[in-house]
Design an enzyme around this catalytic site. Sequence first.
Site, PDB file in Angstrom:
ATOM      1  N   GLY A  71       0.854  -1.129  -0.033  1.00 46.06           N
ATOM      2  CA  GLY A  71       0.178   0.081  -0.077  1.00 46.06           C
ATOM      3  C   GLY A  71       0.880   1.220   0.028  1.00 46.06           C
ATOM      4  O   GLY A  71       0.467   2.218  -0.848  1.00 46.06           O
ATOM      5  N   LYS A  98       0.496 -17.738  -8.790  1.00 43.88           N
ATOM      6  CA  LYS A  98       1.945 -17.559  -8.874  1.00 43.88           C
ATOM      7  C   LYS A  98       2.455 -17.320  -7.528  1.00 43.88           C
ATOM      8  O   LYS A  98       3.416 -17.912  -7.217  1.00 43.88           O
ATOM      9  CB  LYS A  98       1.977 -16.173  -9.589  1.00 43.88           C
ATOM     10  CG  LYS A  98       1.855 -14.732  -8.940  1.00 43.88           C
ATOM     11  CD  LYS A  98       2.543 -13.953  -8.030  1.00 43.88           C
ATOM     12  CE  LYS A  98       1.951 -12.934  -7.442  1.00 43.88           C
ATOM     13  NZ  LYS A  98       2.755 -12.315  -6.304  1.00 43.88           N
ATOM     14  N   ASP A 155       4.680 -12.087 -13.616  1.00 45.31           N
ATOM     15  CA  ASP A 155       4.483 -12.169 -12.213  1.00 45.31           C
ATOM     16  C   ASP A 155       5.049 -13.347 -11.554  1.00 45.31           C
ATOM     17  O   ASP A 155       5.744 -13.303 -10.689  1.00 45.31           O
ATOM     18  CB  ASP A 155       3.280 -11.820 -11.720  1.00 45.31           C
ATOM     19  CG  ASP A 155       3.005 -11.302 -10.249  1.00 45.31           C
ATOM     20  OD1 ASP A 155       3.985 -11.068  -9.951  1.00 45.31           O
ATOM     21  OD2 ASP A 155       1.791 -10.891 -10.118  1.00 45.31           O
ATOM     22  N   VAL A 196       2.289 -11.019   5.782  1.00 43.07           N
ATOM     23  CA  VAL A 196       1.771 -11.876   5.283  1.00 43.07           C
ATOM     24  C   VAL A 196       1.987 -12.570   3.940  1.00 43.07           C
ATOM     25  O   VAL A 196       2.339 -11.870   2.945  1.00 43.07           O
ATOM     26  CB  VAL A 196      -0.004 -11.330   4.862  1.00 43.07           C
ATOM     27  CG1 VAL A 196      -1.096 -12.256   4.349  1.00 43.07           C
ATOM     28  CG2 VAL A 196      -0.694 -10.522   6.243  1.00 43.07           C
TER      29      VAL A 196
END
Length: 296
Positions: A12, A161, A214, A249
């Site tokens: 963020g 992924k 990714d 996380v």
Amino acid sequence: MKIAIIGAGKWGSALFHALSQRNDCVISSRRQLEGSHFVSLDEALKRDLLVVAIPSQSVSGWLKENFKNFGQKILVASKGIETSSLRFLDEIYEQHVDAANLAFLSGPSFAKEIQNDLPCALVINSKNEVLAREISGLFPQNIKAYASSDVIGAEIAGAYKNVIAIAGGICDGLGLGNSARASLISRGLVEMARFGEYFGAQHQTFLGLSGAGDLFLTASSVLSRNYRVGLGLAKNESLNKILNDLGEVAEGVDTSYAIEKIAASKGIYTPIVNEVAAMLRGKDVQESLRDLLSKK
């Protein structure tokens, strides 16, 4: 555009850094931050665009308990599948927001590199192609943002992924070599595409930035939290210790369980995910490697 970033973790904060270069941005989170750009959630929710960068397992609760719909546009920056309900994030958001106001961020990007203004390319995915193009124009010059309408493909690629990244960390942690990692990642891409196409995703999505791009990044770098989970598993560390040491996380852990359950219920062949989930539950990594090599 007046933008509010929801969630002040590394991701963020990186998105705030990038988007504030061309837009009027504020940031809001559960924990109080210093600085003039930090605002209350009530103030943040009244902005034109919300960029939601909270863990995928927290999304449903946040929407029920905190979200107020003022007709805002939302860019979802989370990647994962809700373990408790086995729902994709677009299914969760569309219970609270019109699909025409929703977009999903995908593509290869590490928060640290975004913070350092290094170049990258991302994809804005929305069922509303006008919205996807509008949001793609909000990023600074060093970030090339493409527009796509394949929401489910981007979601599955972004979630899947992270699981393959755990396997990549295990591979490197065991010292299996570059050839083994390349083989693992390429077969992971095939598995990801097979899973996604069951749900109507476009094959091209998995060959582009949202899929291969990714995946290649996340499954081969210590900047990836999920890759570091795999490194810990290769050392026979317990999952609790790995996650405590990580302090962040790792979405691939819960996502592996979710994909395993979905695949079992739909009859989709997902051997890599199944072995990652088993190792996360405590299966010996060497045994898991032997079992994976014995499969077709």
